[in-house]
Design a protein around this motif. Structure first.
Motif, PDB file in Angstrom:
ATOM      1  N   SER A  20     -16.975 -17.366  23.472  1.00  0.00           N
ATOM      2  CA  SER A  20     -16.688 -18.797  23.338  1.00  0.00           C
ATOM      3  C   SER A  20     -16.295 -19.399  24.680  1.00  0.00           C
ATOM      4  CB  SER A  20     -15.572 -19.034  22.321  1.00  0.00           C
ATOM      5  OG  SER A  20     -14.373 -18.454  22.776  1.00  0.00           O
ATOM      6  N   VAL A  21     -16.410 -20.728  24.733  1.00  0.00           N
ATOM      7  CA  VAL A  21     -16.042 -21.507  25.912  1.00  0.00           C
ATOM      8  C   VAL A  21     -15.198 -22.675  25.432  1.00  0.00           C
ATOM      9  CG1 VAL A  21     -16.925 -22.951  27.793  1.00  0.00           C
ATOM     10  CG2 VAL A  21     -18.149 -20.872  27.128  1.00  0.00           C
ATOM     11  N   ARG A  22     -14.120 -22.932  26.139  1.00  0.00           N
ATOM     12  CA  ARG A  22     -13.198 -24.027  25.779  1.00  0.00           C
ATOM     13  C   ARG A  22     -12.701 -24.676  27.063  1.00  0.00           C
ATOM     14  NH1 ARG A  22     -11.475 -27.878  22.926  1.00  0.00           N
ATOM     15  NH2 ARG A  22      -9.308 -27.976  22.345  1.00  0.00           N
ATOM     16  N   SER A  23     -12.608 -25.996  27.092  1.00  0.00           N
ATOM     17  CA  SER A  23     -12.100 -26.684  28.287  1.00  0.00           C
ATOM     18  C   SER A  23     -10.818 -27.441  27.957  1.00  0.00           C
ATOM     19  CB  SER A  23     -13.155 -27.639  28.849  1.00  0.00           C
ATOM     20  OG  SER A  23     -13.411 -28.682  27.950  1.00  0.00           O
ATOM     21  N   TYR A  24     -10.007 -27.590  28.961  1.00  0.00           N
ATOM     22  CA  TYR A  24      -8.767 -28.365  28.888  1.00  0.00           C
ATOM     23  C   TYR A  24      -8.714 -29.256  30.114  1.00  0.00           C
ATOM     24  CZ  TYR A  24      -7.521 -24.911  25.414  1.00  0.00           C
ATOM     25  OH  TYR A  24      -7.535 -24.103  24.308  1.00  0.00           O
ATOM     26  N   GLN A  25      -8.404 -30.528  29.893  1.00  0.00           N
ATOM     27  CA  GLN A  25      -8.364 -31.485  30.986  1.00  0.00           C
ATOM     28  C   GLN A  25      -6.992 -32.147  31.020  1.00  0.00           C
ATOM     29  OE1 GLN A  25     -11.509 -34.378  30.930  1.00  0.00           O
ATOM     30  NE2 GLN A  25     -10.984 -35.139  32.962  1.00  0.00           N
ATOM     31  N   PRO A  26      -6.072 -31.611  31.826  1.00  0.00           N
ATOM     32  CA  PRO A  26      -4.736 -32.194  31.883  1.00  0.00           C
ATOM     33  C   PRO A  26      -4.676 -33.548  32.583  1.00  0.00           C
ATOM     34  CG  PRO A  26      -4.906 -30.363  33.410  1.00  0.00           C
ATOM     35  CD  PRO A  26      -6.189 -30.417  32.643  1.00  0.00           C
ATOM     36  N   ASP A  27      -5.643 -33.822  33.476  1.00  0.00           N
ATOM     37  CA  ASP A  27      -5.696 -35.115  34.168  1.00  0.00           C
ATOM     38  C   ASP A  27      -7.119 -35.332  34.672  1.00  0.00           C
ATOM     39  OD1 ASP A  27      -5.965 -33.856  36.812  1.00  0.00           O
ATOM     40  OD2 ASP A  27      -3.834 -33.377  36.619  1.00  0.00           O
ATOM     41  N   ALA A  28      -7.376 -36.487  35.288  1.00  0.00           N
ATOM     42  CA  ALA A  28      -8.731 -36.844  35.731  1.00  0.00           C
ATOM     43  C   ALA A  28      -9.188 -36.071  36.961  1.00  0.00           C
ATOM     44  CB  ALA A  28      -8.806 -38.344  36.007  1.00  0.00           C
ATOM     45  N   GLU A  29      -8.313 -35.242  37.539  1.00  0.00           N
ATOM     46  CA  GLU A  29      -8.659 -34.474  38.729  1.00  0.00           C
ATOM     47  C   GLU A  29      -8.762 -32.973  38.471  1.00  0.00           C
ATOM     48  OE1 GLU A  29      -5.578 -35.589  41.430  1.00  0.00           O
ATOM     49  OE2 GLU A  29      -6.240 -37.664  41.522  1.00  0.00           O
ATOM     50  N   THR A  30      -8.524 -32.534  37.229  1.00  0.00           N
ATOM     51  CA  THR A  30      -8.484 -31.104  36.927  1.00  0.00           C
ATOM     52  C   THR A  30      -9.135 -30.811  35.579  1.00  0.00           C
ATOM     53  OG1 THR A  30      -6.336 -31.018  38.041  1.00  0.00           O
ATOM     54  CG2 THR A  30      -6.971 -29.089  36.728  1.00  0.00           C
ATOM     55  N   ILE A  31      -9.960 -29.776  35.566  1.00  0.00           N
ATOM     56  CA  ILE A  31     -10.511 -29.255  34.312  1.00  0.00           C
ATOM     57  C   ILE A  31     -10.407 -27.736  34.366  1.00  0.00           C
ATOM     58  CG2 ILE A  31     -12.570 -28.948  32.878  1.00  0.00           C
ATOM     59  CD1 ILE A  31     -13.543 -31.661  33.902  1.00  0.00           C
ATOM     60  N   PHE A  32      -9.855 -27.156  33.316  1.00  0.00           N
ATOM     61  CA  PHE A  32      -9.821 -25.707  33.153  1.00  0.00           C
ATOM     62  C   PHE A  32     -10.856 -25.325  32.101  1.00  0.00           C
ATOM     63  CE2 PHE A  32      -5.452 -26.740  34.435  1.00  0.00           C
ATOM     64  CZ  PHE A  32      -5.327 -25.921  35.552  1.00  0.00           C
ATOM     65  N   VAL A  33     -11.674 -24.344  32.418  1.00  0.00           N
ATOM     66  CA  VAL A  33     -12.634 -23.824  31.449  1.00  0.00           C
ATOM     67  C   VAL A  33     -12.249 -22.379  31.165  1.00  0.00           C
ATOM     68  CG1 VAL A  33     -15.053 -23.299  30.963  1.00  0.00           C
ATOM     69  CG2 VAL A  33     -14.461 -25.343  32.284  1.00  0.00           C
ATOM     70  N   LEU A  34     -12.047 -22.081  29.886  1.00  0.00           N
ATOM     71  CA  LEU A  34     -11.685 -20.743  29.450  1.00  0.00           C
ATOM     72  C   LEU A  34     -12.875 -20.106  28.746  1.00  0.00           C
ATOM     73  CD1 LEU A  34      -8.173 -21.566  27.961  1.00  0.00           C
ATOM     74  CD2 LEU A  34      -8.742 -20.883  30.290  1.00  0.00           C
ATOM     75  N   SER A  35     -13.229 -18.912  29.173  1.00  0.00           N
ATOM     76  CA  SER A  35     -14.318 -18.183  28.531  1.00  0.00           C
ATOM     77  C   SER A  35     -13.748 -16.899  27.948  1.00  0.00           C
ATOM     78  CB  SER A  35     -15.438 -17.886  29.530  1.00  0.00           C
ATOM     79  OG  SER A  35     -14.936 -17.239  30.673  1.00  0.00           O
ATOM     80  N   THR A  36     -14.060 -16.639  26.691  1.00  0.00           N
ATOM     81  CA  THR A  36     -13.562 -15.442  26.023  1.00  0.00           C
ATOM     82  C   THR A  36     -14.678 -14.405  25.979  1.00  0.00           C
ATOM     83  OG1 THR A  36     -12.067 -16.764  24.684  1.00  0.00           O
ATOM     84  CG2 THR A  36     -12.517 -14.536  23.910  1.00  0.00           C
ATOM     85  N   VAL A  37     -14.385 -13.226  26.553  1.00  0.00           N
ATOM     86  CA  VAL A  37     -15.356 -12.137  26.594  1.00  0.00           C
ATOM     87  C   VAL A  37     -14.797 -10.918  25.869  1.00  0.00           C
ATOM     88  CG1 VAL A  37     -16.427 -12.887  28.757  1.00  0.00           C
ATOM     89  CG2 VAL A  37     -14.564 -11.251  28.820  1.00  0.00           C
ATOM     90  N   GLU A  38     -15.706 -10.131  25.335  1.00  0.00           N
ATOM     91  CA  GLU A  38     -15.347  -8.868  24.683  1.00  0.00           C
ATOM     92  C   GLU A  38     -15.940  -7.725  25.483  1.00  0.00           C
ATOM     93  OE1 GLU A  38     -16.377  -6.357  20.647  1.00  0.00           O
ATOM     94  OE2 GLU A  38     -16.738  -8.512  20.681  1.00  0.00           O
ATOM     95  N   PHE A  90     -13.237 -36.519  37.333  1.00  0.00           N
ATOM     96  CA  PHE A  90     -13.576 -35.998  36.018  1.00  0.00           C
ATOM     97  C   PHE A  90     -13.184 -36.952  34.892  1.00  0.00           C
ATOM     98  CE2 PHE A  90     -12.603 -31.863  38.353  1.00  0.00           C
ATOM     99  CZ  PHE A  90     -13.925 -31.665  38.714  1.00  0.00           C
ATOM    100  N   ASP A  91     -13.434 -38.247  35.075  1.00  0.00           N
ATOM    101  CA  ASP A  91     -13.044 -39.213  34.055  1.00  0.00           C
ATOM    102  C   ASP A  91     -14.216 -39.627  33.166  1.00  0.00           C
ATOM    103  OD1 ASP A  91     -14.394 -40.560  35.996  1.00  0.00           O
ATOM    104  OD2 ASP A  91     -12.901 -42.140  36.270  1.00  0.00           O
ATOM    105  N   GLN A  92     -15.289 -38.843  33.170  1.00  0.00           N
ATOM    106  CA  GLN A  92     -16.462 -39.113  32.338  1.00  0.00           C
ATOM    107  C   GLN A  92     -16.640 -37.989  31.328  1.00  0.00           C
ATOM    108  OE1 GLN A  92     -20.033 -40.015  34.490  1.00  0.00           O
ATOM    109  NE2 GLN A  92     -18.911 -40.888  36.213  1.00  0.00           N
TER     110      GLN A  92
END
Length: 120
Positions: A20-38, A90-92
């Motif tokens: 899976s892939v999940r993103s978190y955007q705490p503000d317009a200048e930062t995006i964290f993308v989390l990838s879950t691997v087995e 990253f405001d789009q």
């Protein structure tokens, strides 16, 4: 015979599957993308993840990163990728996706984030 032994040793390295892939955007200048691997198999190993942010009406951002996974760690792991910008870039709306890069085999398929909801 020594070469055959090396090949067998390489085949015993763990392989990885991207779940899976999940993103978190705490503000317009930062995006964290989390990838879950087995991890499948035993031993220490490495997994290379290619992550992309696909924006509407803007150029896409990409990052490739290799993670070392030790044998004593859990078989399922979440790996983090941080995208940052000096201005509110990253405001789009965007779509995050990732795939495993394999040197000796075909790369995995892209896994897209399916349940994105920006943090407020």
């Amino acid at each position: 015979m020594a070469t055959a032994g090396c090949v067998l040793s390489e085949n015993s390295l763990p392989t990885f599957i991207l779940h899976s892939v999940r993103s978190y955007q705490p503000d317009a200048e930062t995006i964290f993308v989390l990838s879950t691997v087995e991890r499948q198999g035993d031993g220490n190993g490495e997994v290379t993840i290619d992550v992309e942010l696909l924006f509407e009406n803007m150029h896409n951002w990409g990052m490739e990163r290799t993670f070392k996974v030790r044998e004593k760690e859990n078989d399922e792991q979440t790996l983090a990728h941080a995208f940052t910008a000096d201005s509110p870039t990253f405001d789009q709306p965007f779509t995050a996706r990732a795939k495993i890069i394999r040197l000796d085999d075909a790369d995995s398929d892209w896994v897209e984030e399916t349940d994105y909801s920006p943090l407020s």
